[in-house]
Design a protein around this motif. Structure first.
Motif, PDB file in Angstrom:
ATOM      1  N   VAL A 194      10.830   4.567 -23.018  1.00  0.00           N
ATOM      2  CA  VAL A 194       9.881   5.290 -22.174  1.00  0.00           C
ATOM      3  C   VAL A 194       8.986   4.284 -21.461  1.00  0.00           C
ATOM      4  CG1 VAL A 194       8.129   7.095 -22.032  1.00  0.00           C
ATOM      5  CG2 VAL A 194       9.843   7.184 -23.855  1.00  0.00           C
ATOM      6  N   VAL A 195       8.808   4.462 -20.169  1.00  0.00           N
ATOM      7  CA  VAL A 195       7.824   3.701 -19.394  1.00  0.00           C
ATOM      8  C   VAL A 195       6.561   4.558 -19.356  1.00  0.00           C
ATOM      9  CG1 VAL A 195       7.276   2.644 -17.182  1.00  0.00           C
ATOM     10  CG2 VAL A 195       9.630   2.607 -18.041  1.00  0.00           C
ATOM     11  N   ALA A 196       5.483   4.039 -19.916  1.00  0.00           N
ATOM     12  CA  ALA A 196       4.308   4.891 -20.144  1.00  0.00           C
ATOM     13  C   ALA A 196       3.012   4.172 -19.822  1.00  0.00           C
ATOM     14  CB  ALA A 196       4.279   5.358 -21.604  1.00  0.00           C
ATOM     15  N   GLY A 197       2.029   4.947 -19.361  1.00  0.00           N
ATOM     16  CA  GLY A 197       0.703   4.394 -19.085  1.00  0.00           C
ATOM     17  C   GLY A 197      -0.044   5.258 -18.089  1.00  0.00           C
ATOM     18  N   GLY A 198      -0.880   4.625 -17.274  1.00  0.00           N
ATOM     19  CA  GLY A 198      -1.709   5.379 -16.346  1.00  0.00           C
ATOM     20  C   GLY A 198      -1.883   4.673 -15.019  1.00  0.00           C
ATOM     21  N   THR A 199      -2.298   5.447 -14.018  1.00  0.00           N
ATOM     22  CA  THR A 199      -2.566   4.915 -12.691  1.00  0.00           C
ATOM     23  C   THR A 199      -3.715   5.687 -12.064  1.00  0.00           C
ATOM     24  OG1 THR A 199      -1.571   4.393 -10.533  1.00  0.00           O
ATOM     25  CG2 THR A 199      -0.881   6.445 -11.565  1.00  0.00           C
ATOM     26  N   GLU A 200      -4.495   5.016 -11.232  1.00  0.00           N
ATOM     27  CA  GLU A 200      -5.619   5.681 -10.571  1.00  0.00           C
ATOM     28  C   GLU A 200      -5.950   4.978  -9.270  1.00  0.00           C
ATOM     29  OE1 GLU A 200      -6.720   8.865 -10.812  1.00  0.00           O
ATOM     30  OE2 GLU A 200      -7.575   8.520 -12.803  1.00  0.00           O
ATOM     31  N   ALA A 201      -6.215   5.798  -8.236  1.00  0.00           N
ATOM     32  CA  ALA A 201      -6.584   5.277  -6.914  1.00  0.00           C
ATOM     33  C   ALA A 201      -7.694   6.156  -6.364  1.00  0.00           C
ATOM     34  CB  ALA A 201      -5.386   5.263  -5.982  1.00  0.00           C
ATOM     35  N   ALA A 202      -8.846   6.096  -6.999  1.00  0.00           N
ATOM     36  CA  ALA A 202      -9.953   7.007  -6.666  1.00  0.00           C
ATOM     37  C   ALA A 202     -11.115   6.315  -5.970  1.00  0.00           C
ATOM     38  CB  ALA A 202     -10.451   7.697  -7.934  1.00  0.00           C
ATOM     39  N   ILE A 203     -10.880   5.120  -5.425  1.00  0.00           N
ATOM     40  CA  ILE A 203     -11.935   4.485  -4.633  1.00  0.00           C
ATOM     41  C   ILE A 203     -11.861   5.091  -3.237  1.00  0.00           C
ATOM     42  CG2 ILE A 203     -12.815   2.320  -3.704  1.00  0.00           C
ATOM     43  CD1 ILE A 203     -11.862   0.934  -6.191  1.00  0.00           C
ATOM     44  N   HIS A 204     -12.562   6.188  -3.108  1.00  0.00           N
ATOM     45  CA  HIS A 204     -12.513   7.064  -1.940  1.00  0.00           C
ATOM     46  C   HIS A 204     -13.891   7.738  -1.857  1.00  0.00           C
ATOM     47  CE1 HIS A 204     -11.646  10.817   0.202  1.00  0.00           C
ATOM     48  NE2 HIS A 204     -10.594  10.197   0.742  1.00  0.00           N
ATOM     49  N   PRO A 205     -14.368   8.062  -0.674  1.00  0.00           N
ATOM     50  CA  PRO A 205     -15.731   8.594  -0.571  1.00  0.00           C
ATOM     51  C   PRO A 205     -15.991   9.856  -1.379  1.00  0.00           C
ATOM     52  CG  PRO A 205     -14.551   8.760   1.537  1.00  0.00           C
ATOM     53  CD  PRO A 205     -13.771   7.849   0.656  1.00  0.00           C
ATOM     54  N   GLY A 242      -5.303  11.680  -9.439  1.00  0.00           N
ATOM     55  CA  GLY A 242      -4.084  11.879  -8.658  1.00  0.00           C
ATOM     56  C   GLY A 242      -4.247  11.464  -7.211  1.00  0.00           C
ATOM     57  N   GLY A 243      -3.540  12.164  -6.308  1.00  0.00           N
ATOM     58  CA  GLY A 243      -3.467  11.730  -4.906  1.00  0.00           C
ATOM     59  C   GLY A 243      -4.617  12.190  -4.051  1.00  0.00           C
ATOM     60  N   ILE A 244      -5.820  11.779  -4.389  1.00  0.00           N
ATOM     61  CA  ILE A 244      -7.013  12.235  -3.659  1.00  0.00           C
ATOM     62  C   ILE A 244      -6.992  11.783  -2.203  1.00  0.00           C
ATOM     63  CG2 ILE A 244      -8.376  10.248  -4.422  1.00  0.00           C
ATOM     64  CD1 ILE A 244      -9.661  13.836  -3.852  1.00  0.00           C
ATOM     65  N   THR A 245      -6.500  10.590  -1.927  1.00  0.00           N
ATOM     66  CA  THR A 245      -6.448  10.113  -0.540  1.00  0.00           C
ATOM     67  C   THR A 245      -5.564  11.022   0.315  1.00  0.00           C
ATOM     68  OG1 THR A 245      -6.844   7.811  -1.169  1.00  0.00           O
ATOM     69  CG2 THR A 245      -5.797   8.188   0.961  1.00  0.00           C
ATOM     70  N   THR A 246      -4.418  11.391  -0.226  1.00  0.00           N
ATOM     71  CA  THR A 246      -3.506  12.283   0.503  1.00  0.00           C
ATOM     72  C   THR A 246      -4.126  13.661   0.705  1.00  0.00           C
ATOM     73  OG1 THR A 246      -1.575  11.103  -0.340  1.00  0.00           O
ATOM     74  CG2 THR A 246      -1.221  13.326   0.498  1.00  0.00           C
ATOM     75  N   VAL A 247      -4.799  14.169  -0.316  1.00  0.00           N
ATOM     76  CA  VAL A 247      -5.431  15.488  -0.220  1.00  0.00           C
ATOM     77  C   VAL A 247      -6.428  15.521   0.932  1.00  0.00           C
ATOM     78  CG1 VAL A 247      -6.994  17.119  -1.335  1.00  0.00           C
ATOM     79  CG2 VAL A 247      -5.137  16.094  -2.647  1.00  0.00           C
ATOM     80  N   VAL A 248      -7.344  14.570   0.952  1.00  0.00           N
ATOM     81  CA  VAL A 248      -8.414  14.588   1.949  1.00  0.00           C
ATOM     82  C   VAL A 248      -7.881  14.252   3.337  1.00  0.00           C
ATOM     83  CG1 VAL A 248     -10.647  13.635   2.589  1.00  0.00           C
ATOM     84  CG2 VAL A 248     -10.131  14.056   0.190  1.00  0.00           C
ATOM     85  N   ASP A 249      -6.989  13.265   3.423  1.00  0.00           N
ATOM     86  CA  ASP A 249      -6.430  12.911   4.731  1.00  0.00           C
ATOM     87  C   ASP A 249      -5.639  14.077   5.325  1.00  0.00           C
ATOM     88  OD1 ASP A 249      -7.573  10.462   4.453  1.00  0.00           O
ATOM     89  OD2 ASP A 249      -5.690   9.346   4.205  1.00  0.00           O
ATOM     90  N   SER A 250      -4.904  14.785   4.483  1.00  0.00           N
ATOM     91  CA  SER A 250      -4.113  15.914   4.971  1.00  0.00           C
ATOM     92  C   SER A 250      -5.009  17.051   5.439  1.00  0.00           C
ATOM     93  CB  SER A 250      -3.161  16.406   3.873  1.00  0.00           C
ATOM     94  OG  SER A 250      -2.236  15.403   3.521  1.00  0.00           O
ATOM     95  N   TRP A 251      -6.086  17.283   4.695  1.00  0.00           N
ATOM     96  CA  TRP A 251      -7.033  18.310   5.117  1.00  0.00           C
ATOM     97  C   TRP A 251      -7.670  17.939   6.452  1.00  0.00           C
ATOM     98  CZ3 TRP A 251      -8.709  22.938   5.400  1.00  0.00           C
ATOM     99  CH2 TRP A 251     -10.023  23.206   5.825  1.00  0.00           C
TER     100      TRP A 251
END
Length: 417
Positions: free
Chosen positions: A188-199, A112-121
């Motif tokens: 149905v529009v179906a599949g996956g997404t990932e944006a986990a290239i983060h430290p 999920g939104g790991i970039t948003t989580v860490v940046d917000s923290w």
């Protein structure tokens, strides 16, 4: 209870942004050419945090080349990637007119939104709560991509978000099949997404010895089935399909890419991260896909393996394939496409679903790269060196996806009429 036959489910649209290309055509051509998407990460944080792994399979086409500044500002990268893939998939399906109440979205993500989580923290910690972006919470939610695509397309039937680690994208496709067969949606529009290239994810995966550390040679780091494999290469991107019933597709004159025959699911109930070593759970998912689709194992000619390039994972999947196909295992042309794309985690299964569909369409199984010294314990017919011609006529191909927590999903596709 109805005794009528279940609806046939077909694929009428495909879209992706991946480490090999910004769309399906470019990604597929790079795959057939044996291109590796792995390269050194150009980010300052690699040195700042002294990460033990300095490379990854990053997007071939940056999102700022296709999305507006406002879209980028208001969406976490995992939602941005999903929007790019959704727009291509929807256009590929003919941008159909459909009642909003009959259109659904099913998009999975592992992180999920790991970039948003860490940046917000970090903003909270260093600047105080007033500096947190007002959209931070919807951006960081794992169902953020589902919401973004639903808003984009006006989909009001169902917004579904399976979270099953690296099986998420494949599970989303299987769930979409159920939505259509149960009459909850027409498309149905179906599949996956990932944006986990983060430290944080990279540091975490490295700490558990899951990532390859071949920093000196990234393009050869992902080497499924090779004796020198030392972990996977983390990747990013999104891949989505447009699914609908055969009757619905024919009625609107849509181009049908393939038929989704069935899917199978299981859980290892074994370990938080390691697969069950004998492949019992993974085999159960494949067997269920065969049974639910009324598929004769002899008709399956191609399998896109999960094949992450981890020492234990590749062995377990090999055992699982033998368990599922028994005497028919030798007829399976096995592709290990993560050798080129890296591992897109929650988007891996849906990207590999596209590869499976393209293999059926073009009768061509992609060849693995980086198989230098084959592990003798892997007694499968691995396609390597050059892509392999698949048989003419009616054929079936399977796509395997397995995730932390023991999640197993197998999708079965057939050529279109």
């Amino acid at each position: 209870m109805s005794t009528s036959s279940p609806k046939r489910i077909v694929v009428t649209g495909m879209g992706t942004t991946s480490p090999l290309g910004g769309n399906v055509a470019d990604t597929w051509q790079a795959l057939l050419a044996g291109t590796s998407g792995a390269r050194p990460m150009p980010y300052e944080w690699v040195q700042t945090y002294d990460l033990p792994v300095t490379f990854a399979s990053m997007l071939a086409q940056p999102v700022d080349q296709v999305l507006s500044r406002v879209e980028i500002r208001r969406q976490d990268p995992c939602s941005q990637y999903a929007l790019v893939a959704a727009r291509e998939a929807w256009a590929d399906a003919g941008s159909p007119e459909i009642e909003p109440e009959r259109l659904a979205v099913s998009i999975g993500s592992g992180v999920g939104g790991i970039t948003t989580v860490v940046d917000s923290w970090e903003n909270l910690r260093t600047k105080g709560p007033r500096r947190i972006f007002p959209l931070a919470v919807p951006m960081l939610l794992v169902n953020g991509p589902t919401g973004a695509v639903a808003i984009e397309l006006g989909a009001q039937a169902w917004g579904h978000t399976p979270v099953s680690a690296c099986a998420s994208g494949a599970e989303a496709i299987g769930a979409a099949m159920g939505m259509i067969r149960e009459g909850r949606a027409d498309m149905v529009v179906a599949g996956g997404t990932e944006a986990a290239i983060h430290p944080l994810p990279i540091g975490g995966f490295a700490a558990m010895q899951a990532l390859s550390k071949r920093n000196d040679d990234p393009t050869t780091a992902s080497r499924p089935y090779d004796t020198g494999r030392d972990g996977f290469v983390i990747g990013e991107g999104a891949a989505l399909l447009v699914l609908e019933s055969y009757e619905h597709a024919k009625a609107r004159g849509a181009t049908i890419h393939a038929e989704l025959l069935s899917f199978g699911v299981s859980n290892d109930a074994h370990h938080a991260a390691a697969p069950e070593p004998e492949g019992i759970g993974a085999a159960a998912a494949m067997k269920e896909a065969l049974a639910f689709g009324d598929i004769d194992p002899k008709d399956v000619v191609h399998l896109n393996a999960h094949a992450t390039s981890t020492p234990v994972g590749d062995i377990a999947e090999c055992k699982a394939i033998h368990r599922a196909f028994d005497d028919n295992v030798d007829q399976l042309a096995i592709s290990a496409t993560k050798s080129m794309t890296g591992h897109l985690l929650g988007a891996a299964g849906s990207l590999e679903a596209i590869f499976t569909i393209k293999a059926i369409q073009e009768r061509l199984a992609p060849a693995q790269i980086n198989l230098f010294d084959r592990d003798p314990a892997i007694d499968l017919d691995i396609v390597h060196g050059q892509p392999r011609k698949l048989p003419d006529g009616d054929i079936v191909a399977m796509d395997n996806s397995f995730g932390f927590g023991g999640c197993n999903v197998a999708l079965a596709f057939a050529n279109a009429d």
